[in-house]
Design a protein around this motif. Structure first.
Motif, PDB file in Angstrom:
ATOM      1  N   ARG A 169       2.366   1.725  -3.462  1.00 47.82           N
ATOM      2  CA  ARG A 169       1.349   2.163  -4.414  1.00 47.82           C
ATOM      3  C   ARG A 169       1.060   3.659  -4.235  1.00 47.82           C
ATOM      4  O   ARG A 169       0.888   4.412  -5.197  1.00 47.82           O
ATOM      5  CB  ARG A 169       0.069   1.326  -4.241  1.00 47.82           C
ATOM      6  CG  ARG A 169      -1.154   1.829  -4.957  1.00 47.82           C
ATOM      7  CD  ARG A 169      -0.954   2.034  -6.466  1.00 47.82           C
ATOM      8  NE  ARG A 169      -0.862   0.804  -7.212  1.00 47.82           N
ATOM      9  CZ  ARG A 169       0.169   0.470  -8.004  1.00 47.82           C
ATOM     10  NH1 ARG A 169       1.180   1.292  -8.151  1.00 47.82           N
ATOM     11  NH2 ARG A 169       0.204  -0.663  -8.644  1.00 47.82           N
TER      12      ARG A 169
ATOM     13  N   VAL B 129      -5.353  -7.599  -4.345  1.00 55.52           N
ATOM     14  CA  VAL B 129      -6.098  -6.743  -5.274  1.00 55.52           C
ATOM     15  C   VAL B 129      -6.591  -5.491  -4.564  1.00 55.52           C
ATOM     16  O   VAL B 129      -6.467  -4.374  -5.084  1.00 55.52           O
ATOM     17  CB  VAL B 129      -7.277  -7.525  -5.893  1.00 55.52           C
ATOM     18  CG1 VAL B 129      -8.180  -6.590  -6.696  1.00 55.52           C
ATOM     19  CG2 VAL B 129      -6.764  -8.659  -6.762  1.00 55.52           C
ATOM     20  N   GLU B 130      -7.131  -5.666  -3.364  1.00 55.63           N
ATOM     21  CA  GLU B 130      -7.651  -4.509  -2.616  1.00 55.63           C
ATOM     22  C   GLU B 130      -6.563  -3.469  -2.388  1.00 55.63           C
ATOM     23  O   GLU B 130      -6.776  -2.269  -2.535  1.00 55.63           O
ATOM     24  CB  GLU B 130      -8.234  -4.961  -1.273  1.00 55.63           C
ATOM     25  CG  GLU B 130      -9.589  -5.610  -1.380  1.00 55.63           C
ATOM     26  CD  GLU B 130     -10.611  -4.750  -2.118  1.00 55.63           C
ATOM     27  OE1 GLU B 130     -10.739  -3.563  -1.778  1.00 55.63           O
ATOM     28  OE2 GLU B 130     -11.255  -5.272  -3.050  1.00 55.63           O
TER      29      GLU B 130
ATOM     30  N   GLN C  11       0.832  -1.210   0.000  1.00 58.11           N
ATOM     31  CA  GLN C  11       0.000   0.000   0.000  1.00 58.11           C
ATOM     32  C   GLN C  11       0.862   1.254   0.000  1.00 58.11           C
ATOM     33  O   GLN C  11       0.579   2.219  -0.708  1.00 58.11           O
ATOM     34  CB  GLN C  11      -0.920   0.002   1.221  1.00 58.11           C
ATOM     35  CG  GLN C  11      -1.893   1.172   1.215  1.00 58.11           C
ATOM     36  CD  GLN C  11      -3.141   0.881   2.006  1.00 58.11           C
ATOM     37  OE1 GLN C  11      -3.135   0.060   2.920  1.00 58.11           O
ATOM     38  NE2 GLN C  11      -4.215   1.547   1.668  1.00 58.11           N
TER      39      GLN C  11
ATOM     40  N   LYS D  96      -5.179  -1.692  -5.717  1.00 60.45           N
ATOM     41  CA  LYS D  96      -6.035  -0.721  -6.388  1.00 60.45           C
ATOM     42  C   LYS D  96      -6.211   0.552  -5.555  1.00 60.45           C
ATOM     43  O   LYS D  96      -6.995   1.427  -5.928  1.00 60.45           O
ATOM     44  CB  LYS D  96      -7.387  -1.340  -6.761  1.00 60.45           C
ATOM     45  CG  LYS D  96      -8.329  -1.628  -5.638  1.00 60.45           C
ATOM     46  CD  LYS D  96      -9.584  -2.280  -6.194  1.00 60.45           C
ATOM     47  CE  LYS D  96     -10.626  -2.456  -5.103  1.00 60.45           C
ATOM     48  NZ  LYS D  96     -11.763  -3.260  -5.549  1.00 60.45           N
ATOM     49  N   THR D  97      -5.463   0.652  -4.467  1.00 60.31           N
ATOM     50  CA  THR D  97      -5.470   1.877  -3.668  1.00 60.31           C
ATOM     51  C   THR D  97      -5.084   3.061  -4.548  1.00 60.31           C
ATOM     52  O   THR D  97      -4.079   3.023  -5.246  1.00 60.31           O
ATOM     53  CB  THR D  97      -4.441   1.786  -2.516  1.00 60.31           C
ATOM     54  OG1 THR D  97      -4.759   0.675  -1.717  1.00 60.31           O
ATOM     55  CG2 THR D  97      -4.441   3.064  -1.681  1.00 60.31           C
ATOM     56  N   GLN D  98      -5.869   4.089  -4.511  1.00 58.99           N
ATOM     57  CA  GLN D  98      -5.576   5.285  -5.290  1.00 58.99           C
ATOM     58  C   GLN D  98      -4.843   6.298  -4.412  1.00 58.99           C
ATOM     59  O   GLN D  98      -5.287   6.585  -3.304  1.00 58.99           O
ATOM     60  CB  GLN D  98      -6.863   5.920  -5.810  1.00 58.99           C
ATOM     61  CG  GLN D  98      -7.600   5.055  -6.820  1.00 58.99           C
ATOM     62  CD  GLN D  98      -6.763   4.761  -8.046  1.00 58.99           C
ATOM     63  OE1 GLN D  98      -6.197   5.663  -8.650  1.00 58.99           O
ATOM     64  NE2 GLN D  98      -6.661   3.494  -8.413  1.00 58.99           N
TER      65      GLN D  98
END
Ligand SMILES: O=C(CO)[C@H](O)[C@H](O)COP(=O)(O)O
Length: 128
Positions: free
Chosen positions: A96, A119-120, A93, A123-125
């Motif tokens: 990312r 995946v969770e 995280q 896909k952290t923005q």
């Protein structure tokens, strides 16, 4: 190619000659990551950088802008069939968020029961 080896420097040329297009080495296995990254590039390959569970993501961070992919190990290197380490997800995280365009991989214990956790996190923005 994920090179889970103790002397990653010696395999760059052979992997390039064999047709490798990306060479991933372990940060813990070299004392000169900068020179190794340069050598991998000069041999025409993309660069992947892996860290073991005991290595902090902050140790990888200085290299993040020089690599194509960061690999966060979610088991201890050594053998298959180990349990996925949930506590590696904060590393993913953080990467990312800090490096939105960097490719990130995880390795170890990923399967139907754990893939959703990856995946969770992936896909952290990042916050704008
Ligand atoms: O060498 C490894 C860990 O040491 C592999 O990356 C690992 O074996 C992956 O396999 P699996 O997720 O099926 O356990």
């Amino acid at each position: 190619m994920h090179m889970m080896v103790s002397k990653p420097e010696q395999w760059v040329k052979p992997i390039a000659v064999a047709g490798g297009n990306q060479y991933t080495f372990h940060l813990e296995a070299t004392n000169n990551a900068g020179a190794l990254i340069k050598d991998i590039r000069e041999n025409g390959m993309k660069v992947g950088l892996a860290i073991k569970p005991g290595t902090s993501v902050e140790e990888l961070a200085p290299w993040a802008n020089q690599i194509d992919m960061a690999l966060v190990m979610t088991v201890e290197p050594g053998f298959g069939g180990q349990t996925f380490m949930d506590d590696m997800m904060p590393k993913v995280q953080w990467l990312r968020t800090q490096f939105p365009s960097l490719d990130i991989e995880v390795d170890g214990g990923v399967g139907p029961d754990t893939i959703h956790k990856c995946v969770e996190v992936l896909k952290t923005q990042p916050h704008s």
